[in-house]
Design a protein around this motif. Sequence first.
Motif, PDB file in Angstrom:
ATOM      1  N   ARG A 103     -32.370  -1.798  20.878  1.00 41.89           N
ATOM      2  CA  ARG A 103     -31.268  -2.610  21.417  1.00 41.89           C
ATOM      3  C   ARG A 103     -30.857  -3.690  20.427  1.00 41.89           C
ATOM      4  O   ARG A 103     -29.661  -3.947  20.226  1.00 41.89           O
ATOM      5  N   CYS A 104     -31.832  -4.324  19.793  1.00 44.43           N
ATOM      6  CA  CYS A 104     -31.555  -5.343  18.782  1.00 44.43           C
ATOM      7  C   CYS A 104     -30.755  -4.743  17.628  1.00 44.43           C
ATOM      8  O   CYS A 104     -29.725  -5.292  17.215  1.00 44.43           O
ATOM      9  N   ILE A 105     -31.220  -3.618  17.097  1.00 46.82           N
ATOM     10  CA  ILE A 105     -30.545  -2.974  15.967  1.00 46.82           C
ATOM     11  C   ILE A 105     -29.118  -2.598  16.322  1.00 46.82           C
ATOM     12  O   ILE A 105     -28.175  -2.864  15.566  1.00 46.82           O
ATOM     13  N   ARG A 106     -28.955  -1.968  17.466  1.00 47.21           N
ATOM     14  CA  ARG A 106     -27.611  -1.534  17.858  1.00 47.21           C
ATOM     15  C   ARG A 106     -26.648  -2.711  17.995  1.00 47.21           C
ATOM     16  O   ARG A 106     -25.452  -2.593  17.695  1.00 47.21           O
ATOM     17  N   SER A 107     -27.150  -3.859  18.447  1.00 45.14           N
ATOM     18  CA  SER A 107     -26.267  -5.021  18.613  1.00 45.14           C
ATOM     19  C   SER A 107     -25.753  -5.529  17.271  1.00 45.14           C
ATOM     20  O   SER A 107     -24.678  -6.136  17.200  1.00 45.14           O
ATOM     21  N   VAL A 108     -26.518  -5.266  16.215  1.00 46.77           N
ATOM     22  CA  VAL A 108     -26.088  -5.678  14.871  1.00 46.77           C
ATOM     23  C   VAL A 108     -25.173  -4.642  14.242  1.00 46.77           C
ATOM     24  O   VAL A 108     -24.093  -4.962  13.734  1.00 46.77           O
ATOM     25  N   ILE A 109     -25.578  -3.375  14.264  1.00 48.37           N
ATOM     26  CA  ILE A 109     -24.788  -2.350  13.570  1.00 48.37           C
ATOM     27  C   ILE A 109     -23.481  -2.036  14.292  1.00 48.37           C
ATOM     28  O   ILE A 109     -22.562  -1.449  13.699  1.00 48.37           O
ATOM     29  N   ASN A 110     -23.354  -2.467  15.551  1.00 47.13           N
ATOM     30  CA  ASN A 110     -22.104  -2.265  16.283  1.00 47.13           C
ATOM     31  C   ASN A 110     -21.131  -3.429  16.143  1.00 47.13           C
ATOM     32  O   ASN A 110     -20.063  -3.422  16.774  1.00 47.13           O
ATOM     33  N   GLN A 111     -21.472  -4.411  15.334  1.00 51.86           N
ATOM     34  CA  GLN A 111     -20.562  -5.526  15.105  1.00 51.86           C
ATOM     35  C   GLN A 111     -19.292  -5.040  14.399  1.00 51.86           C
ATOM     36  O   GLN A 111     -19.341  -4.141  13.548  1.00 51.86           O
ATOM     37  N   ASN A 112     -18.151  -5.634  14.754  1.00 50.37           N
ATOM     38  CA  ASN A 112     -16.906  -5.220  14.118  1.00 50.37           C
ATOM     39  C   ASN A 112     -16.630  -5.952  12.808  1.00 50.37           C
ATOM     40  O   ASN A 112     -15.623  -5.695  12.149  1.00 50.37           O
ATOM     41  N   TYR A 113     -17.522  -6.856  12.419  1.00 55.51           N
ATOM     42  CA  TYR A 113     -17.367  -7.535  11.129  1.00 55.51           C
ATOM     43  C   TYR A 113     -17.665  -6.527  10.013  1.00 55.51           C
ATOM     44  O   TYR A 113     -18.666  -5.792  10.081  1.00 55.51           O
ATOM     45  N   PRO A 114     -16.841  -6.477   8.952  1.00 50.36           N
ATOM     46  CA  PRO A 114     -16.928  -5.383   7.980  1.00 50.36           C
ATOM     47  C   PRO A 114     -17.941  -5.539   6.845  1.00 50.36           C
ATOM     48  O   PRO A 114     -18.109  -4.608   6.058  1.00 50.36           O
ATOM     49  N   ASN A 115     -18.620  -6.669   6.717  1.00 47.19           N
ATOM     50  CA  ASN A 115     -19.500  -6.854   5.563  1.00 47.19           C
ATOM     51  C   ASN A 115     -20.830  -7.467   6.002  1.00 47.19           C
ATOM     52  O   ASN A 115     -21.063  -8.669   5.859  1.00 47.19           O
ATOM     53  N   VAL A 116     -21.700  -6.632   6.556  1.00 48.07           N
ATOM     54  CA  VAL A 116     -22.996  -7.077   7.077  1.00 48.07           C
ATOM     55  C   VAL A 116     -24.128  -6.441   6.273  1.00 48.07           C
ATOM     56  O   VAL A 116     -24.117  -5.230   6.030  1.00 48.07           O
TER      57      VAL A 116
END
Length: 248
Positions: free
Chosen positions: A21-34
């Motif tokens: 759940r933690c990982i998905r909350s980060v990789i699903n961000q709409n910000y383009p440079n993470v």
Amino acid sequence: MEYPKISIITVCYNAVNTIERCIRSVINQNYPNVEYIIIDGGSTDGTVDIISKFYEHIAISVSEKDQGIYDALNKGLKLSSGEIVGALNADDFLSNENILTVVYETFSIHHPYIVYGDLDYLDGTGKIIRKWRSGKYKKGSFNFGWMPPHPTFYCKRELFENLGNYSLAYGSAADYELMTRFIHKYKLAVHYIPVVMVKMMTGGVSNSSMGNRLKALAYDFKAMYKNRIIFPPMALLLKPLRKIKQFF
């Protein structure tokens, strides 16, 4: 348009029930440079297997023994390359897919060194049981027991380079000490984001036993004294009292 890189560091150890759940909350961000970095402490419960499912979305993943949460965070900082850096615990997750965009916009518009926001505590069923509403920082707030929620804390990476990383000398209060150092002692520009940025599961190392709570208080006092809190005994008393309103 070039977007500055935001580095997110997740530290985990035997977090098989929450890490996805933690990982998905980060990789699903709409910000383009993470830049997503995961520092695992040598988990044996299947956590690493879950992390491996997301390797294409993770910039750096390390699994090895460490000296605890803040040693692992320092490893992540050393490996990171983002202009802006934040940390997200394995038991926590970003509240929606726009959080990092809001972080970027706040840095871009207001030009602070540090931003922070609000946080909800959840019980095992996902019900909100506490609401940490930070409010705007005012000069001297740390003298009265105030602090922002560390999982919502983002800052320019140059601060770590110039003012130091998390100090292991402060145990479970290493995050509090660092935020006090950056905001209170060095008086760096900070901006409040009035948005629930993170959902956090209740519990934690410092609250796991009476002995740990007493140790946490001692570490808090040490951090206050080190970073020029005016009257540490008063701040130490007020710090937990400020949490009462989070339940209402």
